[in-house]
Scaffold this motif. Structure first.
Motif, PDB file in Angstrom:
ATOM      1  N   ALA A 164       0.824  -1.201   0.000  1.00 54.68           N
ATOM      2  CA  ALA A 164       0.000   0.000   0.000  1.00 54.68           C
ATOM      3  C   ALA A 164       0.861   1.254   0.000  1.00 54.68           C
ATOM      4  CB  ALA A 164      -0.925   0.008   1.215  1.00 54.68           C
ATOM      5  N   ALA A 165       0.342   2.308  -0.635  1.00 58.36           N
ATOM      6  CA  ALA A 165       1.025   3.601  -0.612  1.00 58.36           C
ATOM      7  C   ALA A 165       1.010   4.143   0.804  1.00 58.36           C
ATOM      8  CB  ALA A 165       0.326   4.567  -1.556  1.00 58.36           C
ATOM      9  N   PRO A 166       1.983   4.975   1.175  1.00 59.79           N
ATOM     10  CA  PRO A 166       1.961   5.571   2.513  1.00 59.79           C
ATOM     11  C   PRO A 166       0.619   6.227   2.798  1.00 59.79           C
ATOM     12  CG  PRO A 166       4.021   6.079   1.408  1.00 59.79           C
ATOM     13  CD  PRO A 166       3.147   5.398   0.398  1.00 59.79           C
ATOM     14  N   TYR A 167       0.160   6.082   4.025  1.00 62.07           N
ATOM     15  CA  TYR A 167      -1.191   6.505   4.345  1.00 62.07           C
ATOM     16  C   TYR A 167      -1.426   7.986   4.065  1.00 62.07           C
ATOM     17  CZ  TYR A 167      -5.625   7.072   6.662  1.00 62.07           C
ATOM     18  OH  TYR A 167      -6.947   7.349   6.891  1.00 62.07           O
ATOM     19  N   PHE A 168      -0.396   8.813   4.265  1.00 66.83           N
ATOM     20  CA  PHE A 168      -0.615  10.246   4.110  1.00 66.83           C
ATOM     21  C   PHE A 168      -0.782  10.681   2.658  1.00 66.83           C
ATOM     22  CE2 PHE A 168       4.018   9.632   4.379  1.00 66.83           C
ATOM     23  CZ  PHE A 168       4.423  10.213   3.188  1.00 66.83           C
ATOM     24  N   ARG A 169      -0.635   9.773   1.708  1.00 65.47           N
ATOM     25  CA  ARG A 169      -0.877  10.107   0.314  1.00 65.47           C
ATOM     26  C   ARG A 169      -2.367   9.979   0.009  1.00 65.47           C
ATOM     27  NH1 ARG A 169       4.314   7.520  -2.965  1.00 65.47           N
ATOM     28  NH2 ARG A 169       5.903   8.737  -1.882  1.00 65.47           N
ATOM     29  N   VAL A 170      -3.072  11.060   0.238  1.00 68.37           N
ATOM     30  CA  VAL A 170      -4.508  11.113   0.017  1.00 68.37           C
ATOM     31  C   VAL A 170      -4.766  11.675  -1.383  1.00 68.37           C
ATOM     32  CG1 VAL A 170      -6.702  12.003   0.889  1.00 68.37           C
ATOM     33  CG2 VAL A 170      -4.825  11.528   2.494  1.00 68.37           C
ATOM     34  N   PHE A 171      -5.669  11.065  -2.114  1.00 69.25           N
ATOM     35  CA  PHE A 171      -6.011  11.576  -3.441  1.00 69.25           C
ATOM     36  C   PHE A 171      -6.899  12.806  -3.285  1.00 69.25           C
ATOM     37  CE2 PHE A 171      -4.820   7.270  -4.341  1.00 69.25           C
ATOM     38  CZ  PHE A 171      -4.425   7.221  -5.663  1.00 69.25           C
ATOM     39  N   ASN A 172      -6.407  13.953  -3.618  1.00 66.54           N
ATOM     40  CA  ASN A 172      -7.214  15.162  -3.590  1.00 66.54           C
ATOM     41  C   ASN A 172      -8.075  15.180  -4.847  1.00 66.54           C
ATOM     42  OD1 ASN A 172      -8.002  17.912  -4.210  1.00 66.54           O
ATOM     43  ND2 ASN A 172      -6.624  18.576  -2.582  1.00 66.54           N
ATOM     44  N   PRO A 173      -9.409  15.065  -4.724  1.00 63.28           N
ATOM     45  CA  PRO A 173     -10.237  14.932  -5.926  1.00 63.28           C
ATOM     46  C   PRO A 173     -10.206  16.166  -6.821  1.00 63.28           C
ATOM     47  CG  PRO A 173     -11.607  15.217  -3.975  1.00 63.28           C
ATOM     48  CD  PRO A 173     -10.211  14.997  -3.486  1.00 63.28           C
ATOM     49  N   GLU A 174      -9.952  17.334  -6.241  1.00 58.20           N
ATOM     50  CA  GLU A 174      -9.883  18.536  -7.070  1.00 58.20           C
ATOM     51  C   GLU A 174      -8.581  18.583  -7.864  1.00 58.20           C
ATOM     52  OE1 GLU A 174     -12.641  21.177  -7.258  1.00 58.20           O
ATOM     53  OE2 GLU A 174     -13.130  19.048  -7.050  1.00 58.20           O
ATOM     54  N   GLY A 186     -14.735  19.373   4.039  1.00 56.44           N
ATOM     55  CA  GLY A 186     -13.612  20.140   3.539  1.00 56.44           C
ATOM     56  C   GLY A 186     -12.410  19.240   3.313  1.00 56.44           C
ATOM     57  N   LEU A 187     -11.702  19.431   2.218  1.00 54.35           N
ATOM     58  CA  LEU A 187     -10.590  18.535   1.895  1.00 54.35           C
ATOM     59  C   LEU A 187      -9.429  18.673   2.856  1.00 54.35           C
ATOM     60  CD1 LEU A 187     -10.535  18.775  -2.015  1.00 54.35           C
ATOM     61  CD2 LEU A 187     -11.549  16.994  -0.560  1.00 54.35           C
ATOM     62  N   ALA A 188      -9.035  19.908   3.189  1.00 52.05           N
ATOM     63  CA  ALA A 188      -7.889  20.098   4.086  1.00 52.05           C
ATOM     64  C   ALA A 188      -8.186  19.575   5.481  1.00 52.05           C
ATOM     65  CB  ALA A 188      -7.506  21.578   4.130  1.00 52.05           C
ATOM     66  N   ASP A 189      -9.368  19.927   6.008  1.00 48.76           N
ATOM     67  CA  ASP A 189      -9.718  19.491   7.364  1.00 48.76           C
ATOM     68  C   ASP A 189      -9.882  17.983   7.434  1.00 48.76           C
ATOM     69  OD1 ASP A 189      -9.648  22.111   8.197  1.00 48.76           O
ATOM     70  OD2 ASP A 189     -11.827  22.381   8.141  1.00 48.76           O
ATOM     71  N   SER A 190     -10.528  17.403   6.417  1.00 47.84           N
ATOM     72  CA  SER A 190     -10.765  15.958   6.452  1.00 47.84           C
ATOM     73  C   SER A 190      -9.464  15.191   6.272  1.00 47.84           C
ATOM     74  CB  SER A 190     -11.786  15.553   5.385  1.00 47.84           C
ATOM     75  OG  SER A 190     -11.338  15.890   4.089  1.00 47.84           O
ATOM     76  N   ARG A 191      -8.544  15.747   5.499  1.00 43.64           N
ATOM     77  CA  ARG A 191      -7.240  15.100   5.355  1.00 43.64           C
ATOM     78  C   ARG A 191      -6.502  15.104   6.684  1.00 43.64           C
ATOM     79  NH1 ARG A 191      -1.909  16.489   4.109  1.00 43.64           N
ATOM     80  NH2 ARG A 191      -0.821  14.897   2.894  1.00 43.64           N
ATOM     81  N   GLN A 192      -6.545  16.226   7.383  1.00 44.79           N
ATOM     82  CA  GLN A 192      -5.894  16.303   8.681  1.00 44.79           C
ATOM     83  C   GLN A 192      -6.541  15.336   9.675  1.00 44.79           C
ATOM     84  OE1 GLN A 192      -3.052  18.078   9.739  1.00 44.79           O
ATOM     85  NE2 GLN A 192      -3.418  16.587  11.369  1.00 44.79           N
ATOM     86  N   ALA A 193      -7.870  15.213   9.602  1.00 44.82           N
ATOM     87  CA  ALA A 193      -8.567  14.273  10.474  1.00 44.82           C
ATOM     88  C   ALA A 193      -8.135  12.836  10.187  1.00 44.82           C
ATOM     89  CB  ALA A 193     -10.071  14.425  10.305  1.00 44.82           C
ATOM     90  N   ALA A 194      -7.923  12.522   8.896  1.00 39.18           N
ATOM     91  CA  ALA A 194      -7.474  11.179   8.538  1.00 39.18           C
ATOM     92  C   ALA A 194      -6.085  10.896   9.093  1.00 39.18           C
ATOM     93  CB  ALA A 194      -7.476  11.012   7.020  1.00 39.18           C
ATOM     94  N   LEU A 195      -5.190  11.876   8.995  1.00 38.18           N
ATOM     95  CA  LEU A 195      -3.842  11.688   9.523  1.00 38.18           C
ATOM     96  C   LEU A 195      -3.862  11.540  11.035  1.00 38.18           C
ATOM     97  CD1 LEU A 195      -1.918  14.275   7.303  1.00 38.18           C
ATOM     98  CD2 LEU A 195      -2.051  11.792   7.013  1.00 38.18           C
TER      99      LEU A 195
END
Length: 497
Positions: free
Chosen positions: A419-429, A459-468
């Motif tokens: 698997a790719a490192p977890y912090f590599r989130v696909f930003n849909p925009e 929100g993409l930035a907030d949700s990404r931070q929540a995932a991390l």
């Protein structure tokens, strides 16, 4: 009965709905005459057997079986249909027909493999010869292992180890046979659990084993939508194979462009149901002269990614709901039915995600780049469990493969092998800007007018931070240690493959 100088073999078709390059069928015809059967299987009390088909796959199976029935009939081979537990049906049929042998193509998921082993033991004890054949893979999983290890857990070493192996010649369609005694065939059709194609109930919208998902919401949706985009069956698959160059040309550079209808070969459902064998595809790709070496190599590499998925599935029981990386048992996924509903219906407010989900519902298929984006959005931006998405795909994809589907979902979610490192989130925009810059794909599939886009549900930035943050909590729970990994502003979420 078969003529005195010819044996009769029962060939059990499964996910190999073709008559060419079919080792079990070829061997059976070399021995004598053949009668065939396909079973809509129900798992037994121990959970053994194949995963129940999802809604879109059931429609494809019904249509493909109708074609197989015709192709076998042209060879003089009757095809029986049955529904129930194969462990009871196969020995009963073998005895009723008086066959000398039973042949089938191997299955590799642990639950199916265990069932086949049990059936083989019963048939052996009853005096039947039993033969299993390769036919679904290029590489048998037990033949590929790294030095000092039990199996490969990373794709690239697996690819390097097996991609150069010889896979043998493509087998021709067997010669037709003298028809069997009609009375024998009719007596077999009188056996318990034997029915006709319609009697299998593949189109009746019954449960799929995937919960309250697509088939329950619209049990006949495929007849109004999905059926307009596909022609199941080995004959149509053969036509696609003859035009394989169109699906390979430019593949190395355009395979990630979802609006380009020729950027992929769209052969995945053909492989899933075995209308084409992987050996046929590999041979055709290697011998097609009108493509560049770069395009050919990139396309063949994806064929071996499927092999790798089955390699993993062979070694990991319950891969469709158990994470390969054990620490992900502790991942703090959220339970948000509203968010999951927006994702399924394509109303997240993110055009690439919503267009992809609309394409899936309309056609039973989604471009692979968009599959990764939609899966990342569900598991990381919405923090929903990957198996919620995996089960939705299982029910709505015509190419829902027992290995590829689960392995790919786990890869995106970070819980799988390689698997790719977890912090590599696909930003849909950013993915939209990169792979659909002119909006052609979104224009084709967006389920709402661009000027009526719903508000983004997260929100993409907030949700990404929540995932991390959730990932760090998982590590704390699984290892009992406080994470010190900083979240870097340079963690570019477009780096994922």
């Amino acid at each position: 009965m078969a003529a005195a100088d010819e044996s009769l073999t029962l060939v059990w078709f499964r996910d190999d709905l073709r008559v060419s390059d079919h080792s079990a069928l070829t061997a059976a015809r070399a021995d004598g005459r053949v009668i065939a059967v396909w079973i809509r299987e129900v798992r037994d009390d121990e959970g053994l057997g194949p995963r129940p088909l999802g809604g879109a796959s059931r429609w494809w199976a019904h249509e493909s079986l109708a074609g197989l029935h015709q192709e076998l009939a042209a060879l003089g081979i009757p095809l029986l249909f049955a529904a129930g537990q194969a462990a009871a049906i196969i020995p009963r049929l073998a005895s009723s027909l008086g066959v000398g042998a039973v042949r089938w193509s191997r299955r590799y998921a642990p639950a199916s493999r265990s069932l086949d082993s049990q059936i083989k033991t019963v048939l052996d004890d009853q005096g039947f010869a039993v033969h299993s054949h390769s036919g679904s893979l290029l590489v048998e999983p037990w033949t590929a292992a790294p030095q000092g290890g039990d199996h490969y857990k990373v794709f690239t070493p697996f690819w390097k180890a097996v991609s150069g192996r010889e896979v043998g010649d493509v087998l021709p369609t067997p010669e037709s046979q003298t028809p069997l005694d009609p009375a024998l065939v009719e007596s077999a059709r009188g056996c318990p659990a034997v029915t006709d194609l319609d009697g299998l109930g593949l189109l009746d919208g019954t449960e799929t084993g995937a919960g309250d998902f697509a088939a329950a919401q619209g049990p006949r949706w495929w007849q109004d939508t999905v059926a307009c985009h596909w022609s199941p069956g080995a004959r149509a698959a053969g036509d696609q194979l003859e035009d394989l160059a169109a699906g390979i040309n430019g593949y190395s550079t355009t395979r990630d462009v979802p609006a380009d209808a020729t950027s992929t070969s769209r052969l995945s459902p053909r492989l899933r149901f075995g209308e084409l064998s992987p050996r046929q595809l590999l041979h055709a790709a290697r011998t097609t002269t009108s493509v560049t070496p770069e395009d050919r190599a990139a396309w063949i590499r994806q064929l071996y990614w499927r092999e790798f998925s089955w390699h993993l599935t062979y070694h990991y029981p319950d891969i469709d709901y158990t994470p390969i990386r054990d620490e992900f048992r502790h991942f703090p996924y959220e339970d948000d039915d509203e968010a999951l509903s927006h994702w399924r219906s394509g109303t997240t407010g993110y055009p690439l995600v919503d267009a992809g989900m609309a394409q899936l519902w309309e056609t039973g298929w989604m471009h692979n780049r968009v599959r990764m984006v939609t899966a990342s959005f569900l598991t990381k931006n919405l923090l929903q469990h990957w198996w919620s998405g995996e089960q939705w795909f299982w029910d709505t994809l015509v190419d829902a493969d027992e290995a590829n589907n689960a392995v790919s979902w786990q890869w995106v979610a970070g819980s799988g092998a390689d698997a790719a490192p977890y912090f590599r989130v696909f930003n849909p925009e950013r993915q939209r800007e990169r792979f659909d810059p002119d909006g052609a794909y979104i224009g084709d599939w967006l389920p709402y007018p661009p000027d009526a886009s719903p508000s983004p549900i997260v929100g993409l930035a907030d949700s990404r931070q929540a995932a991390l943050s959730a990932y760090d909590r998982m590590k704390n729970m699984s290892a009992g240690a406080v994470s010190s990994r900083p979240v870097s502003p340079d963690d570019d979420d477009t780096r994922a493959v």
